[in-house]
Design an enzyme around this catalytic site. Structure first.
Site, PDB file in Angstrom:
ATOM      1  N   ASP A  32       0.799  -1.194   0.113  1.00 37.03           N
ATOM      2  CA  ASP A  32       0.024   0.023  -0.071  1.00 37.03           C
ATOM      3  C   ASP A  32       0.857   1.444   0.045  1.00 37.03           C
ATOM      4  O   ASP A  32       0.466   2.322  -0.608  1.00 37.03           O
ATOM      5  CB  ASP A  32      -0.886  -0.009   1.385  1.00 37.03           C
ATOM      6  N   ALA A  33       1.955   1.167   0.622  1.00 37.10           N
ATOM      7  CA  ALA A  33       2.965   2.444   0.799  1.00 37.10           C
ATOM      8  C   ALA A  33       3.327   2.776  -0.683  1.00 37.10           C
ATOM      9  O   ALA A  33       3.336   3.978  -0.783  1.00 37.10           O
ATOM     10  CB  ALA A  33       4.025   2.044   1.737  1.00 37.10           C
ATOM     11  N   LYS A 115      -8.762   1.823  11.018  1.00 36.14           N
ATOM     12  CA  LYS A 115      -8.784   1.536   9.578  1.00 36.14           C
ATOM     13  C   LYS A 115      -8.483   0.176   9.269  1.00 36.14           C
ATOM     14  O   LYS A 115      -7.297  -0.244   9.253  1.00 36.14           O
ATOM     15  CB  LYS A 115      -7.874   2.454   8.498  1.00 36.14           C
ATOM     16  N   LYS A 290     -12.593  11.419  11.201  1.00 33.86           N
ATOM     17  CA  LYS A 290     -14.002  12.346  10.590  1.00 33.86           C
ATOM     18  C   LYS A 290     -14.603  13.459  11.470  1.00 33.86           C
ATOM     19  O   LYS A 290     -14.562  13.138  12.606  1.00 33.86           O
ATOM     20  CB  LYS A 290     -15.089  11.069  10.275  1.00 33.86           C
ATOM     21  N   CYS A 411      12.582 -16.590 -24.228  1.00 35.52           N
ATOM     22  CA  CYS A 411      12.526 -17.071 -25.802  1.00 35.52           C
ATOM     23  C   CYS A 411      14.240 -16.980 -26.533  1.00 35.52           C
ATOM     24  O   CYS A 411      14.484 -17.483 -27.398  1.00 35.52           O
ATOM     25  CB  CYS A 411      11.490 -16.274 -26.481  1.00 35.52           C
TER      26      CYS A 411
END
EC number: 6.5.1.2
Length: 671
Positions: A32-33, A115, A290, A411
Site C-alpha cells: 500500500d505504501a 482503519k 472524521k 525465448c
C-alpha cells in the site's frame, strides 16, 4: 510530448495495473505504501499541470471495476474512498484546511476509528431485514454477495429495537481475525489447498466464493462505520451518535471509536493505536478521522473522489532485514524485463516474504545491490515488498554482481534498452511465450475486447499447449479444443466460444487498446480512433500526423508508427478482420465540420448510466467532437447526469451549466 506528460502517462498506466490487481483480482503485487507514493506523485504532477488531467486518471475515480462472476449492483449512493495522510505535518495541514473552510478558529470535534484491512461492503436493510449486500467494486457498481454475507454471524439478518428506518444501507468492513487466518492456512497446508498471503486476501477470497457454504466455514467478522441510503427514518446528527445507534440495533461497532476535541488528541489516539496494533488480533493499516458533526460534514462537502470531512491517517510501512539469495528476470506484455529478488524468507507484518521486485537495472545500480547482500525490505500489508537499501556495513565477503541478461530468459531473443528509458525489453515480440501470454491476457481483458470467461489460467494453457500464438487464433478456437483444457467442461467451453463470437462486435477505440501498443491507453486509443476515423487512415499516418492528435507527443507517436510499420502486426490485424472482428465507422473529429450537439463542447458525466457503459458513452461523445472531462468547472459546457448523481450535478446547477439526463443523451447520440 513534454517530459511531464510522459511521467503522467507512465504513472497512470502503473496505477491502473495495480488497482486492477488489488481491487479486482485480490492479488496485489506492491505494498500500500508504494501505491500511495505513486498516487501522491501523480497528484503532485497534476497539481502542477491541471490542464493535463484526464477523465480516466486514477485521481478522478474511486477504484476498479467488479468481476462478472457475480451479479452487479449499482450503488444508489456511491461508495467513495478516503484521501490519505502519512505524517503529523500532513494531518495538521488537513485539520487547518477543514477549519479554514468552516471559517472557524475553534477546534473541530473528530470521531476517530480504526482503519481495518479487509473488504468494504454495503448491506441494505428494508424494514429491519437484510435484503441485499454488495462489495464496493469501483464505488459505483459492486458485486452481489448477499448469500455470502448472510453466513457471517456478526451481521444480523434482522435488526433489533425501535425506530428502524424503512430503508437503511449500512457500510462497513468484512475482515478476518488473525486467529481465524492462521487456522484457515493450517487446514490448507494439511489438505494441500490454497495458502493465503495475509488476512485481507483470505477475507476477500472467502467473501467472494460462488458457493456460500465455503464462506460459512470461514470465521469472517464485520464492523460498521457509515451509512449510505437512509429513507423513512432518522439518525442522530453526529457520526458517533449514528455508530451508537447502529450498535443498539444489533450491528457490530469497534470498541476503539473515540471522540477527540483537538488535533493533539487525534495524534495521541493515532500513536496509542499504533502501539496497540500488535495486540488487536486483526490487521489495521491506520486510523480514520472524521468530522463528528453531520451538519459540518454537509457544509464541507466532497471533492471528486473523497469527502473533505474525513481522512485516513496511515501507519508507516513496516520493515525487516533479510538476505538476497538470487535474482531472477521476468518478462511482461511489452517485453519489459523485470528483475525480481529472491529473498531469505522473513516475516514482515505477519506475512512470510520471499521475493521483491527490483524494477530495473537503474534501481539495482541505485541500491548498489549484489547477490548475497543483506537488505532492508519494506512491506505495507500486501504481497511483494520493496528493497529500501543495502546494509553495506554487513555485506558478506561472498557477494557477487547482478548481471542483466543480454538475451531474453524466456525465448532467447536479443534484449535492448532504448536511450532515455529505464526498462530493458525483449525484442522477440509474439515469438516470446511470456509476452504472448501477457499480450493475450490484455487483448481479452474487460476494457479491451471484453471476452467474458477467458481468464489468465485459460490463456496460460492455450499458449503452453501451442493452441494460440496470436490474438486471431483465439477466434479460431472450438468448444472441442477448449474442453481439453484443465477444469474446462463442455458447457464452460461453449460459453467461452460464445463470448469470443460476441466480442467480435466492438468499437474502434477498444480494438486499438486491445492491440497493446506501447503507451497507448484507453484515452489515447479513443483519441486516435476519433481523429483518424478508420484503421486504414491510422495505419498510413506519419509520425508528424500522429502528433496532431490531442495529447499524443513524439514518444507515443513513434510507438504507434513503429507498431503499424511492423509487417507481423499488420498480418495479425488482417487475420482479426478476416475472423470477423468489426466495429461501426467512427466519426472523424473536426469540431468545425461535425453536425453534432456535442461538437467542440466540454462534457462531464456523473452518476450511473443504465443503458450504456460509461466507457462506451465517453468513446461515443469523443467521436462526436466532445472533450470529456472528469470534473465540473466554469469551462464545462454540459453535464450528463445519470442515476444517483452527486456533487458534480450540484456544482453544475450552482454554476448554471446545462444538464441533461441519460435519456436525452441517448436521443442526441441517436441510440
Amino acid at each position: 510530448m513534454e517530459p511531464i506528460e510522459q511521467q503522467l502517462t507512465e504513472l497512470r498506466t502503473t496505477l491502473r495495473h495495480h488497482e486492477y490487481l488489488y481491487h479486482v483480482m485480490d492479488a496485489p503485487e506492491i505494498p500500500d505504501a508504494e501505491y500511495d507514493r505513486l498516487m501522491r506523485e501523480l497528484r503532485a504532477l497534476e497539481a502542477q499541470r491541471p490542464d493535463l488531467i484526464t477523465p480516466d486518471s486514477p485521481t478522478q475515480r474511486v477504484g476498479a471495476a467488479p468481476l462478472t462472476a457475480f451479479n452487479q449492483i449499482r450503488h444508489e449512493v456511491p461508495m467513495l474512498s478516503l484521501d490519505n495522510v502519512f505524517d503529523e505535518e500532513s494531518f495538521l495541514a488537513f485539520n487547518k484546511r477543514v477549519q479554514d473552510r468552516l471559517k472557524s478558529t475553534e477546534n473541530v470535534t473528530w470521531c476517530c476509528e480504526l482503519k481495518l484491512d479487509g473488504l468494504a461492503v454495503s448491506i441494505l436493510y428494508e424494514n429491519g431485514v437484510l435484503v441485499r449486500a454488495a462489495t464496493r467494486g469501483d464505488g459505483t457498481t459492486g458485486e452481489d454477495i448477499t448469500s455470502n454475507v448472510r453466513t457471517i454471524r456478526a451481521i444480523p439478518l434482522k435488526l433489533r429495537g425501535d425506530n428502524i428506518p424503512a430503508r437503511l444501507e449500512v457500510r462497513g468492513e468484512v475482515f478476518l481475525p488473525q486467529a481465524g487466518f492462521e487456522k484457515i492456512n493450517e487446514e490448507a497446508r494439511r489438505s494441500g489447498g490454497k495458502v493465503f498471503a495475509n488476512p485481507r486476501n483470505a477475507a476477500a477470497g472467502s467473501l467472494r466464493q460462488l458457493d456460500p457454504r465455503i464462506t460459512a466455514k470461514r470465521p469472517l467478522t464485520f464492523f460498521c462505520y457509515g451509512v449510505g441510503i437512509l429513507e423513512g427514518g432518522e439518525l442522530p446528527d453526529t457520526h458517533l451518535g449514528r455508530l451508537l445507534q447502529f450498535k443498539a440495533w444489533g450491528l457490530p461497532v469497534s470498541d476503539r471509536v473515540t471522540l477527540c476535541d483537538s488535533p493533539q488528541a487525534v495524534l495521541a489516539f493515532y500513536h496509542n493505536v499504533e502501539e496497540d496494533r500488535p495486540t488487536l488480533g486483526f490487521d489495521i493499516d491506520g486510523v480514520v478521522i472524521k468530522v463528528n458533526s453531520l451538519a459540518l460534514q454537509e457544509q464541507l462537502g466532497f471533492v471528486a473522489r473523497a469527502p473533505r470531512w474525513a481522512v485516513a491517517f496511515k501507519f508507516p510501512a513496516q520493515e525487516q532485514m533479510t538476505f538476497v539469495r538470487d535474482v531472477e528476470f521476468q518478462v511482461g506484455r511489452t517485453g519489459a524485463i523485470t528483475p525480481v529478488a529472491r529473498l531469505e524468507p522473513v516475516q514482515v507484518a505477519g506475512v512470510l516474504v520471499s521475493n521483491a521486485t527490483l524494477h530495473n537495472a537503474d534501481e539495482i545500480d541505485r541500491l548498489g545491490l549484489r547477490i548475497g547482500d543483506k537488505v532492508v525490505i519494506r512491506r505495507a500489508g500486501d504481497v511483494i515488498p520493496q528493497v529500501v537499501n543495502v546494509v553495506l556495513s554487513e555485506r558478506p565477503e561472498e557477494t557477487r554482481p547482478i548481471v542483466f541478461p543480454t538475451h531474453c530468459p524466456v525465448c532467447g531473443s536479443d534484449v535492448e534498452r532504448v536511450e532515455g528509458e529505464a526498462v530493458t525489453r525483449c525484442t522477440g515480440g509474439l515469438i516470446c511465450g511470456a509476452q504472448r501470454k501477457e499480450s493475450l491476457k490484455h487483448f481479452v481483458s474487460r476494457r479491451a475486447m471484453d471476452v467474458d470467461g477467458m481468464g489468465d489460467k485459460i490463456i496460460d494453457q492455450l499458449v503452453e499447449r501451442e493452441y494460440v500464438h496470436t490474438p486471431a487464433d483465439l477466434f479460431r478456437l472450438t468448444a472441442g479444443k477448449l474442453t481439453g483444457l484443465d477444469r474446462m467442461g463442455p458447457k464452460s467451453a461453449q460459453n467461452v466460444v460464445n463470448a469470443l463470437e460476441k466480442a467480435k462486435a466492438t468499437i474502434f477505440a477498444r480494438f486499438l487498446y486491445a492491440l497493446g501498443i506501447r503507451e497507448v491507453g484507453e484515452a489515447t486509443a479513443a483519441g486516435l480512433a476519433a481523429y483518424f476515423g478508420t484503421l486504414e487512415a491510422l495505419q498510413a499516418a506519419s509520425i508528424d500526423e500522429l502528433q496532431k492528435v490531442p495529447d499524443v507527443g513524439i514518444v507515443v507517436a513513434t510507438h504507434v508508427f513503429n507498431f503499424f510499420a511492423e509487417e507481423s502486426n499488420r498480418e495479425v490485424i488482417g487475420q482479426l478482420l478476416a475472423e470477423g472482428v468489426h466495429w461501426p465507422a467512427p466519426v472523424v473529429i473536426n469540431a468545425q465540420e461535425i453536425d453534432s450537439p456535442f461538437a467542440g463542447k466540454t462534457v462531464v458525466l456523473t452518476g450511473s448510466l443504465s443503458q450504456m457503459s460509461r466507457d462506451d458513452a465517453k468513446a461515443r461523445l469523443v467521436e462526436l467532437g466532445a472533450k470529456v472531462a472528469g470534473s465540473v468547472s466554469k469551462k464545462t459546457d454540459l453535464v450528463i447526469a445519470g442515476e444517483a448523481a452527486g456533487s458534480k450535478l450540484a456544482k453544475a446547477q450552482e454554476l448554471g451549466i446545462d444538464v441533461i439526463d441519460e435519456a436525452e443523451m441517448l436521443r442526441l447520440l441517436g441510440v
